[in-house]
Design an enzyme around this catalytic site. Structure first.
Site, PDB file in Angstrom:
ATOM      1  N   ASP A   1       0.838  -1.194   0.000  1.00  0.00           N
ATOM      2  CA  ASP A   1       0.000   0.000   0.000  1.00  0.00           C
ATOM      3  C   ASP A   1       0.874   1.245   0.000  1.00  0.00           C
ATOM      4  OD1 ASP A   1      -2.405   1.340  -0.156  1.00  0.00           O
ATOM      5  OD2 ASP A   1      -2.894   1.144   1.963  1.00  0.00           O
ATOM      6  N   GLY A   2       0.312   2.328  -0.493  1.00  0.00           N
ATOM      7  CA  GLY A   2       0.969   3.624  -0.486  1.00  0.00           C
ATOM      8  C   GLY A   2       0.037   4.654   0.130  1.00  0.00           C
TER       9      GLY A   2
ATOM     10  N   GLU B   1       2.465   3.823  -4.199  1.00  0.00           N
ATOM     11  CA  GLU B   1       1.884   2.504  -4.501  1.00  0.00           C
ATOM     12  C   GLU B   1       2.886   1.657  -5.290  1.00  0.00           C
ATOM     13  OE1 GLU B   1      -0.893   1.220  -3.390  1.00  0.00           O
ATOM     14  OE2 GLU B   1      -2.224   2.886  -2.900  1.00  0.00           O
TER      15      GLU B   1
ATOM     16  N   ASP C   1      -4.253  -2.583  -3.472  1.00  0.00           N
ATOM     17  CA  ASP C   1      -5.546  -1.903  -3.613  1.00  0.00           C
ATOM     18  C   ASP C   1      -5.460  -0.802  -4.668  1.00  0.00           C
ATOM     19  OD1 ASP C   1      -4.161   0.141  -2.325  1.00  0.00           O
ATOM     20  OD2 ASP C   1      -5.389   0.110  -0.519  1.00  0.00           O
TER      21      ASP C   1
ATOM     22  N   HIS D   1      -9.318  -0.311   2.566  1.00  0.00           N
ATOM     23  CA  HIS D   1     -10.099   0.171   3.711  1.00  0.00           C
ATOM     24  C   HIS D   1     -11.410  -0.598   3.867  1.00  0.00           C
ATOM     25  CE1 HIS D   1      -7.108   3.317   3.694  1.00  0.00           C
ATOM     26  NE2 HIS D   1      -7.408   3.549   2.444  1.00  0.00           N
TER      27      HIS D   1
ATOM     28  N   ASP E   1      -1.502  -0.631   4.985  1.00  0.00           N
ATOM     29  CA  ASP E   1      -1.943   0.766   5.048  1.00  0.00           C
ATOM     30  C   ASP E   1      -1.365   1.462   6.279  1.00  0.00           C
ATOM     31  OD1 ASP E   1      -3.722   3.053   4.259  1.00  0.00           O
ATOM     32  OD2 ASP E   1      -4.619   2.577   6.197  1.00  0.00           O
TER      33      ASP E   1
END
Length: 155
Positions: free
Chosen positions: A16-17, A54, A77, A132, A142
């Site tokens: 994740d970023g 990302e 994501d 999320h 995250d």
């Protein structure tokens, strides 16, 4: 062999970023799982974009694998990363890193690094995970990305 791994010698990367402002201070996070072993990694940049973070998460996750792996499953994501690697990159490479509109590919340096890292391993599969939405490893990635972003905000 754990229930998490359907193939022996497979590695799962959850990436994740995060960015505050776009551009702004950013961070990336990775949860790496190999059998029963897990490793968490994160990093930050003072001035970056969400898409760069990302991409960097996936690149750093793959770079952390010191030996070629027969199967790497990447969970992201980011539709930008997923579509870029699975749909757009072949055309970009064929067109000399230009888009179909003949414009330079944004983040081409990172896309090239990602392509190089992918080339070191056997099969790479890509899985989109809704962000999320309570996916445990995505939530952990995250949190790591946000930790990097928050560290990048400090003077």
């Amino acid at each position: 062999m754990t229930q998490h791994s359907s193939a022996q010698n497979a590695v799962d990367l959850y990436t994740d970023g995060a960015c505050s402002g776009n551009p702004g201070p950013g961070g990336w996070g990775v949860v790496l799982r190999y059998g029963n072993h897990e490793r968490e990694m994160y990093g930050s940049e003072a001035a970056t974009t969400n898409n760069k973070m990302e991409l960097t998460a996936v690149i750093e996750g793959l770079a952390a694998l010191t030996r070629p792996v027969p199967l790497v499953r990447i969970h992201t994501d980011s539709t930008y990363v997923l579509k870029g690697i699975t749909e757009w990159m072949r055309g970009w490479k064929r067109n000399g890193w230009l888009t179909s509109a003949k414009q330079p590919v944004k983040n081409a340096d990172l896309w090239r690094r990602l392509d190089q890292e992918c080339g070191r391993h056997g099969e790479i599969t890509w899985e989109w995970v809704k962000g999320h939405a309570g996916h445990p490893e995505n939530e952990r990635a995250d949190k790591l990305a946000c930790k990097g972003r928050d560290e990048a905000k400090k003077p």
